[in-house]
Design a protein around this motif. Structure first.
Motif, PDB file in Angstrom:
ATOM      1  N   UNK A  24       0.823  -1.203   0.000  1.00 47.45           N
ATOM      2  CA  UNK A  24       0.000   0.000   0.000  1.00 47.45           C
ATOM      3  C   UNK A  24       0.858   1.256   0.000  1.00 47.45           C
ATOM      4  N   UNK A  25       1.953   1.240   0.752  1.00 49.57           N
ATOM      5  CA  UNK A  25       2.871   2.383   0.726  1.00 49.57           C
ATOM      6  C   UNK A  25       3.435   2.585  -0.680  1.00 49.57           C
ATOM      7  N   UNK A  26       3.765   1.487  -1.341  1.00 48.94           N
ATOM      8  CA  UNK A  26       4.276   1.584  -2.713  1.00 48.94           C
ATOM      9  C   UNK A  26       3.223   2.144  -3.659  1.00 48.94           C
ATOM     10  N   UNK A  27       1.946   1.942  -3.302  1.00 49.11           N
ATOM     11  CA  UNK A  27       0.850   2.426  -4.154  1.00 49.11           C
ATOM     12  C   UNK A  27       0.430   3.856  -3.816  1.00 49.11           C
ATOM     13  N   UNK A  28       1.023   4.437  -2.763  1.00 47.84           N
ATOM     14  CA  UNK A  28       0.734   5.829  -2.460  1.00 47.84           C
ATOM     15  C   UNK A  28       0.200   6.122  -1.079  1.00 47.84           C
ATOM     16  N   UNK A  29      -0.018   5.096  -0.244  1.00 54.65           N
ATOM     17  CA  UNK A  29      -0.448   5.346   1.127  1.00 54.65           C
ATOM     18  C   UNK A  29       0.601   6.182   1.840  1.00 54.65           C
ATOM     19  N   UNK A  30       0.169   7.226   2.541  1.00 57.36           N
ATOM     20  CA  UNK A  30       1.092   8.095   3.246  1.00 57.36           C
ATOM     21  C   UNK A  30       1.321   7.618   4.668  1.00 57.36           C
ATOM     22  N   UNK A  31       2.549   7.780   5.145  1.00 56.12           N
ATOM     23  CA  UNK A  31       2.889   7.361   6.495  1.00 56.12           C
ATOM     24  C   UNK A  31       1.979   8.071   7.499  1.00 56.12           C
ATOM     25  N   UNK A  32       1.375   7.283   8.404  1.00 53.42           N
ATOM     26  CA  UNK A  32       0.484   7.840   9.410  1.00 53.42           C
ATOM     27  C   UNK A  32      -0.983   7.738   9.048  1.00 53.42           C
ATOM     28  N   UNK A  33      -1.281   7.476   7.767  1.00 56.76           N
ATOM     29  CA  UNK A  33      -2.674   7.318   7.355  1.00 56.76           C
ATOM     30  C   UNK A  33      -3.131   5.878   7.609  1.00 56.76           C
ATOM     31  N   UNK A  34      -4.390   5.670   7.945  1.00 56.19           N
ATOM     32  CA  UNK A  34      -4.881   4.312   8.219  1.00 56.19           C
ATOM     33  C   UNK A  34      -5.068   3.504   6.934  1.00 56.19           C
ATOM     34  N   UNK A  35      -4.359   2.391   6.794  1.00 66.37           N
ATOM     35  CA  UNK A  35      -4.500   1.571   5.583  1.00 66.37           C
ATOM     36  C   UNK A  35      -5.912   1.065   5.358  1.00 66.37           C
ATOM     37  N   UNK A  36      -6.675   0.874   6.439  1.00 68.08           N
ATOM     38  CA  UNK A  36      -8.007   0.293   6.321  1.00 68.08           C
ATOM     39  C   UNK A  36      -8.970   1.174   5.522  1.00 68.08           C
ATOM     40  N   UNK A  37      -8.725   2.481   5.480  1.00 68.69           N
ATOM     41  CA  UNK A  37      -9.620   3.344   4.708  1.00 68.69           C
ATOM     42  C   UNK A  37      -9.506   3.075   3.209  1.00 68.69           C
ATOM     43  N   UNK A  63      -7.082 -10.213   4.972  1.00 69.76           N
ATOM     44  CA  UNK A  63      -7.780  -8.961   4.709  1.00 69.76           C
ATOM     45  C   UNK A  63      -6.896  -7.772   5.087  1.00 69.76           C
ATOM     46  N   UNK A  64      -7.235  -6.619   4.553  1.00 70.67           N
ATOM     47  CA  UNK A  64      -6.527  -5.381   4.879  1.00 70.67           C
ATOM     48  C   UNK A  64      -7.149  -4.756   6.126  1.00 70.67           C
ATOM     49  N   UNK A  65      -6.933  -5.435   7.270  1.00 75.43           N
ATOM     50  CA  UNK A  65      -7.591  -5.000   8.513  1.00 75.43           C
ATOM     51  C   UNK A  65      -6.689  -5.130   9.737  1.00 75.43           C
ATOM     52  N   UNK A  66      -5.383  -5.129   9.534  1.00 78.80           N
ATOM     53  CA  UNK A  66      -4.462  -5.301  10.662  1.00 78.80           C
ATOM     54  C   UNK A  66      -4.762  -4.303  11.782  1.00 78.80           C
ATOM     55  N   UNK A  67      -5.036  -3.073  11.424  1.00 82.71           N
ATOM     56  CA  UNK A  67      -5.354  -2.036  12.411  1.00 82.71           C
ATOM     57  C   UNK A  67      -6.831  -1.695  12.422  1.00 82.71           C
ATOM     58  N   UNK A  68      -7.676  -2.692  12.186  1.00 83.87           N
ATOM     59  CA  UNK A  68      -9.105  -2.444  12.034  1.00 83.87           C
ATOM     60  C   UNK A  68      -9.931  -2.520  13.303  1.00 83.87           C
ATOM     61  N   UNK A  69      -9.283  -2.660  14.452  1.00 86.34           N
ATOM     62  CA  UNK A  69     -10.045  -2.666  15.708  1.00 86.34           C
ATOM     63  C   UNK A  69     -10.408  -1.239  16.099  1.00 86.34           C
ATOM     64  N   UNK A  70     -11.370  -1.119  17.015  1.00 86.84           N
ATOM     65  CA  UNK A  70     -11.763   0.217  17.489  1.00 86.84           C
ATOM     66  C   UNK A  70     -10.602   0.948  18.147  1.00 86.84           C
ATOM     67  N   UNK A  71      -9.655   0.172  18.719  1.00 85.74           N
ATOM     68  CA  UNK A  71      -8.527   0.775  19.414  1.00 85.74           C
ATOM     69  C   UNK A  71      -7.595   1.486  18.432  1.00 85.74           C
ATOM     70  N   UNK A  72      -7.259   0.811  17.356  1.00 84.18           N
ATOM     71  CA  UNK A  72      -6.368   1.403  16.358  1.00 84.18           C
ATOM     72  C   UNK A  72      -7.082   2.494  15.561  1.00 84.18           C
ATOM     73  N   UNK A  73      -8.313   2.254  15.189  1.00 82.73           N
ATOM     74  CA  UNK A  73      -9.036   3.237  14.391  1.00 82.73           C
ATOM     75  C   UNK A  73      -9.311   4.514  15.181  1.00 82.73           C
ATOM     76  N   UNK A  74      -9.381   4.398  16.511  1.00 82.59           N
ATOM     77  CA  UNK A  74      -9.600   5.583  17.344  1.00 82.59           C
ATOM     78  C   UNK A  74      -8.454   6.577  17.219  1.00 82.59           C
ATOM     79  N   UNK A  75      -7.273   6.095  16.856  1.00 82.92           N
ATOM     80  CA  UNK A  75      -6.133   6.997  16.663  1.00 82.92           C
ATOM     81  C   UNK A  75      -6.391   7.973  15.523  1.00 82.92           C
TER      82      UNK A  75
END
Length: 338
Positions: A24-37, A63-75
């Protein structure tokens, strides 16, 4: 047999996928942005990455949900979108698996909360269970075949995740891996042997190691697990070498050829399910698949192969899962009545 049992009935090593975040980073995801979006913003990119892993030989894709819990998404103030982002991720992967026409398992990925459980930290156990149950429920609703809990450091948090899954489903197989990145232990002091014993007892369908500080460290963890006689398949999912900090970013220098050698090493050490983690790509998985194709099955310990007693072990694991599910439901009911 369910899809997990059917896959295990095949002889030889089983291939898992590689890194999602790196791609995803290679495809343009920026550092600090949530991959799940990206599951809703760029679903074609996510599916394309999963498609390339399947084409490279992966038989289990996450799935692309490593940080998909409410705890990570709350960040990112996204805790209200847990169901949407996880269910969408599962639907995307299910669609890609079906489009491939191959026998590939869709695994719902659950990563650590990012918090430390009380009393050492601030996350209460009951809250952790509820959060993981929420994520697991959305993944299962989207159609995953198994739940994959990974990169954990605390057995208490793995247990909370397992209990959360069992509040939602008594049957779905759960694969668990920890990161033994601190002198052969996890950050919280868990040894590979301890992880294997306790998680097998708690009903995990497979146990292993992922991420960490390179292939040698992960190989050592698999060797330690194999030495005590595993009753479930072992999982090896190493980073593409030791991470190096270059220009503020982690760089992984292990080539596909190096990872192909790692795949052979961990299979001979006892791992049955083999993939890659941070820094890896479909090229790495392709090289690993080719290296393992036609491998001499006698070169691996007996635990890496299907055996006549495998059905009995599976039934035992299923019974443990049902016991855990009953306990989880009873705990949830008691909590609701309190």
């Amino acid at each position: 047999m369910n899809k997990w049992q059917t896959l295990l009935a095949q002889p030889g090593p089983l291939m898992a996928d590689g890194a999602m975040g790196t791609q995803l980073f290679a495809a343009g995801l920026q550092f600090g942005d949530p991959p799940e979006t990206w599951n809703v913003l760029h679903p074609d990119v996510v599916r394309g990455i999963q498609r390339r892993y399947i084409e490279a030989g992966a038989q289990i894709v996450l799935t692309n949900t490593f940080g998909g819990s409410r705890f990570r998404l709350a960040m990112h103030n996204l805790q209200g979108r847990v169901a949407e982002l996880n269910r969408t991720a599962a639907i995307l992967l299910r669609a890609e698996v079906e489009a491939s026409g191959r026998d590939v398992l869709a695994a719902g990925d659950i990563g650590p909360s990012g918090d430390i459980l009380a009393p050492l930290g601030t996350l209460e156990y009951a809250d952790a269970v509820a959060g993981f149950a929420e994520q697991a429920g959305a993944l299962i609703a989207g159609g995953v075949d198994v739940i994959w809990i990974e990169t954990m450091s605390s057995l208490e948090e793995v247990q909370a995740a397992l209990e959360g899954v069992r509040r939602v489903s008594a049957e779905i197989p759960v694969i668990t891996t920890l990161s033994f990145d601190t002198h052969g232990r996890t950050m919280m002091g868990v040894t590979p042997e301890q992880a294997l014993r306790e998680l097998t007892e708690r009903g995990a369908a497979a146990v292993g190691a992922n991420c960490g500080n390179g292939t040698d460290e992960l190989l050592a963890a698999i060797q330690k697990m194999q030495a005590i006689g595993p009753r479930v398949p072992l999982v090896a999912k190493s980073n593409a070498g030791m991470p190096e900090l270059v220009g503020g970013k982690a760089v992984y220098r292990a080539t596909p050829d190096v990872m192909a050698g790692y795949a052979l090493d961990v299979y001979r050490a006892g791992a049955r399910i083999i993939g890659a983690c941070c820094g890896s790509s479909p090229d790495h998985i392709r090289a690993m698949t080719e290296a393992l194709r036609g491998v001499d099955l006698s070169a691996a310990p007996a635990a890496a192969h299907p055996a006549p007693e495998a059905a009995a072990r599976t039934a035992s694991a299923d019974r443990a899962a049902r016991r855990a599910a009953r306990a989880a439901r009873e705990a949830g009911e008691a909590e609701a009545q309190a």
